[in-house]
Enzyme design. Structure first.
Site, PDB file in Angstrom:
ATOM      1  N   HIS A  64       4.480 -14.525 -24.841  1.00 45.90           N
ATOM      2  CA  HIS A  64       5.651 -14.577 -23.955  1.00 45.90           C
ATOM      3  C   HIS A  64       6.469 -13.304 -24.046  1.00 45.90           C
ATOM      4  O   HIS A  64       7.652 -13.318 -23.734  1.00 45.90           O
ATOM      5  CB  HIS A  64       6.509 -15.800 -24.307  1.00 45.90           C
ATOM      6  CG  HIS A  64       5.809 -17.094 -24.027  1.00 45.90           C
ATOM      7  ND1 HIS A  64       5.264 -17.889 -25.015  1.00 45.90           N
ATOM      8  CD2 HIS A  64       5.520 -17.715 -22.865  1.00 45.90           C
ATOM      9  CE1 HIS A  64       4.692 -18.950 -24.466  1.00 45.90           C
ATOM     10  NE2 HIS A  64       4.830 -18.864 -23.165  1.00 45.90           N
ATOM     11  N   HIS A  65       5.835 -12.204 -24.488  1.00 45.69           N
ATOM     12  CA  HIS A  65       6.631 -10.973 -24.617  1.00 45.69           C
ATOM     13  C   HIS A  65       7.128 -10.508 -23.251  1.00 45.69           C
ATOM     14  O   HIS A  65       8.098  -9.782 -23.149  1.00 45.69           O
ATOM     15  CB  HIS A  65       5.833  -9.861 -25.314  1.00 45.69           C
ATOM     16  CG  HIS A  65       4.740  -9.283 -24.476  1.00 45.69           C
ATOM     17  ND1 HIS A  65       3.566  -9.958 -24.233  1.00 45.69           N
ATOM     18  CD2 HIS A  65       4.644  -8.114 -23.796  1.00 45.69           C
ATOM     19  CE1 HIS A  65       2.793  -9.214 -23.447  1.00 45.69           C
ATOM     20  NE2 HIS A  65       3.428  -8.095 -23.170  1.00 45.69           N
ATOM     21  N   LYS A 106      -4.264 -18.682 -19.852  1.00 45.53           N
ATOM     22  CA  LYS A 106      -5.527 -19.096 -19.242  1.00 45.53           C
ATOM     23  C   LYS A 106      -5.580 -20.613 -19.218  1.00 45.53           C
ATOM     24  O   LYS A 106      -5.055 -21.274 -20.109  1.00 45.53           O
ATOM     25  CB  LYS A 106      -6.707 -18.553 -20.062  1.00 45.53           C
ATOM     26  CG  LYS A 106      -8.015 -18.571 -19.314  1.00 45.53           C
ATOM     27  CD  LYS A 106      -7.996 -17.563 -18.180  1.00 45.53           C
ATOM     28  CE  LYS A 106      -9.253 -16.824 -17.991  1.00 45.53           C
ATOM     29  NZ  LYS A 106      -9.107 -15.541 -17.371  1.00 45.53           N
TER      30      LYS A 106
HETATM   31  N1  GLU Z   1      -9.055 -14.805 -13.742  1.00 44.31           N
HETATM   32  C1  GLU Z   1      -8.815 -13.417 -13.552  1.00 44.31           C
HETATM   33  C2  GLU Z   1      -8.928 -12.684 -14.878  1.00 44.31           C
HETATM   34  O1  GLU Z   1      -9.566 -13.135 -15.789  1.00 44.31           O
HETATM   35  C3  GLU Z   1      -7.514 -13.149 -12.821  1.00 44.31           C
HETATM   36  C4  GLU Z   1      -6.274 -13.605 -13.459  1.00 44.31           C
HETATM   37  C5  GLU Z   1      -5.052 -13.469 -12.582  1.00 44.31           C
HETATM   38  O2  GLU Z   1      -5.142 -12.938 -11.492  1.00 44.31           O
HETATM   39  O3  GLU Z   1      -4.000 -13.939 -13.027  1.00 44.31           O
HETATM   40  O4  GLU Z   1      -8.446 -11.608 -15.012  1.00 44.31           O
END
Ligand code: GLU
Length: 476
Positions: A64-65, A106
């Site tokens: 969260h920086h 992610k």
């Molecule tokens: N899933 C893509 C990645 O691994 C894009 C992530 C995004 O655009 O937030 O970079």
């Protein structure tokens, strides 16, 4: 399994190798490295046949920086907590390298999306979004998902629709997710951004005479023999753009085989055939094999073929201790996240193979996501205000040239020369302007510390993130 190193541990090993070359205090390095929050949840899904199954889902916010946090959502049976944390960490470093002002995140849902109907996938995606909203794990200033393996613009449209229906910030709601269809607030060029970025990077790498010489290759992308693994969103565009740039695509690999022609395949035609196959029916064996080409029984075989550049653009752990000794490529561009394990990476580097690391090579996607997020917050398409003005200004200059020289331009010449930048032009420009210079910065760090490019990229990311914490005054 003996010797098994988890994906997150592998990322952290790479981090530690770089961290040892910086002068930051241990506490600061540990703060950067650790995954801040991980949310694992399950929900029941009633299938269309009436059966009920439990779906496992995750969202990890690694750092969260900077806020919001940012990163894709993948649908795959391989999704697990460790993978999501590793990928979130890579997002943190990736964003830092290309100056996308986000922390890393992610998400993942453990499903094989090919086995579900469109309605079931919509139900899963909307429920996933609902759970994220409930726990404050999504929002334009909180955490902004995007497409990843197994997801695309359609899923992002369901997410933005669910989010805006539930959340209070209606005005900025569209910025809760990127990679959306254009009509839902998406940006031109986002779909192909990661592949285009990988192609720019590969061209930039091949443009450095000194490095090419060391590899026994000539300078320039023209004629380089390239193998691409994965015909998904990243691999398909990477292959197509590289072919346009003059590379020879000698191999295209998918989960159940590949096509190989040492004289070159027509990547664009093969991708078009692949895209025309219905979801669930996609298979290398359903493609027409072009004349001279040879069909490969497995993708593993294709990874080991002789080539100048190997571009794994599918999933992690493709080049491991098991096949590393048979890899013949001179350059590996990591279009996927984590396709080369840290052990295999060390072995290849010792052999003099040039590895362009994932957290730099595939950062084009999140970079254009950043542009989409800005567009949503600004509520205006890039180029909307200035395009016509630019065109008129260029025309005035050209008319002055005509007066001075006494020669006039033809209408098509005038049209081409007096072209004002539209959204797609500006997105390409922003992408190219970031990916190219970033490579030369990484090369400088590599030379300064006598390390590989991966370690150089980690040093760059660590130093940039460290500044955010140093300003808080809690570290000496
Ligand atoms: N899933 C893509 C990645 O691994 C894009 C992530 C995004 O655009 O937030 O970079």
């Amino acid at each position: 399994m003996a010797n098994h190193v988890s994906f997150f541990e592998q990322v952290n090993r790479n981090f530690d190798r770089a961290a040892a070359l910086t002068s930051h205090p241990r506490g600061l390095l540990d703060t950067i490295k650790s995954c801040n929050s991980i949310y694992h949840f399950t929900f029941p899904l009633e299938r269309e046949n009436g059966e009920v199954e439990v779906v496992h889902a995750w969202r990890a916010e690694h750092s969260h920086h900077k806020l919001p946090t940012k990163g894709g959502i993948r649908y795959s049976l391989d999704v697990n907590e460790d993978e999501v944390m590793a990928l979130a960490a890579l997002m943190t470093y990736k964003c830092a390298i290309v100056d996308a002002p986000f922390g890393g995140a992610k998400g993942g849902i453990k499903i094989d999306s090919r086995k579900y109907t469109k309605n079931e996938l919509e139900k899963i995606t909307r429920r996933y979004t609902f759970e994220l909203v409930k726990k404050n794990f999504i929002g334009p200033g909180i955490d902004v998902p995007a497409p990843d393996f197994g997801t695309g613009a359609r899923e992002m449209a369901w997410i933005v629709d669910t989010y805006t229906a539930l959340a209070n910030d209606k005005l900025e709601g569209a910025a809760c997710v990127t990679g959306k269809p254009i009509a839902q607030g998406g940006i031109r060029g986002r779909t192909e951004a990661t592949g285009r970025g990988v192609a720019f990077v590969t061209r930039e790498v091949c443009g450095v005479e000194e490095d090419m010489k060391a590899l026994g290759l000539s300078r320039g992308i023209e004629g380089k023999r390239v193998i691409v693994q994965g015909l998904g969103n990243v691999g398909s565009y990477t292959a197509t753009f590289l072919q346009e740039m003059g590379a020879t695509i000698i191999g295209l690999l998918e989960f159940d085989g590949g096509l190989y022609d040492p004289k070159g395949l027509d990547a664009q035609a093969i991708v078009a055939q692949w895209n025309a196959l219905r979801r669930g029916e996609k298979s290398i064996h359903k493609l027409e094999v072009p004349d001279r080409a040879q069909k490969l029984a497995s993708p593993a075989e294709g990874l080991e073929l002789d080539c100048d550049i190997l571009i794994p653009a599918a999933l992690e752990n493709q080049i491991t201790a098991l096949n590393v000794d048979r890899i013949k490529a001179k350059i590996i561009v990591e279009a996927a996240n984590g396709p080369v394990t840290s052990d295999a990476s060390e072995t290849l580097e010792k052999r003099g193979v040039l590895i362009v690391p994932d957290h730099y090579a595939n950062a084009g996607g999140v970079l254009v996501s950043y542009f989409e997020w800005l567009k949503n917050l600004a509520h205006v398409r890039f180029g909307r205000l200035e395009r016509r003005f630019e065109e008129q200004a260029y025309r005035r200059i050209l008319e002055a040239v005509e007066v001075r020289t006494g020669k006039s331009f033809t209408e098509p010449e005038l049209k081409a020369l007096a072209h004002g930048a539209d959204e797609a032009d500006l997105v390409h420009s922003g992408l190219e302007d970031t990916m190219g210079p970033a490579y030369h910065r990484l090369r400088e760090i590599r030379a300064q510390h006598q390390v590989d490019l991966r370690t150089a990229a980690f040093i760059e990311a660590i130093n940039k993130i460290a500044i955010c914490y140093q300003d808080l005054g809690i570290f000496p």
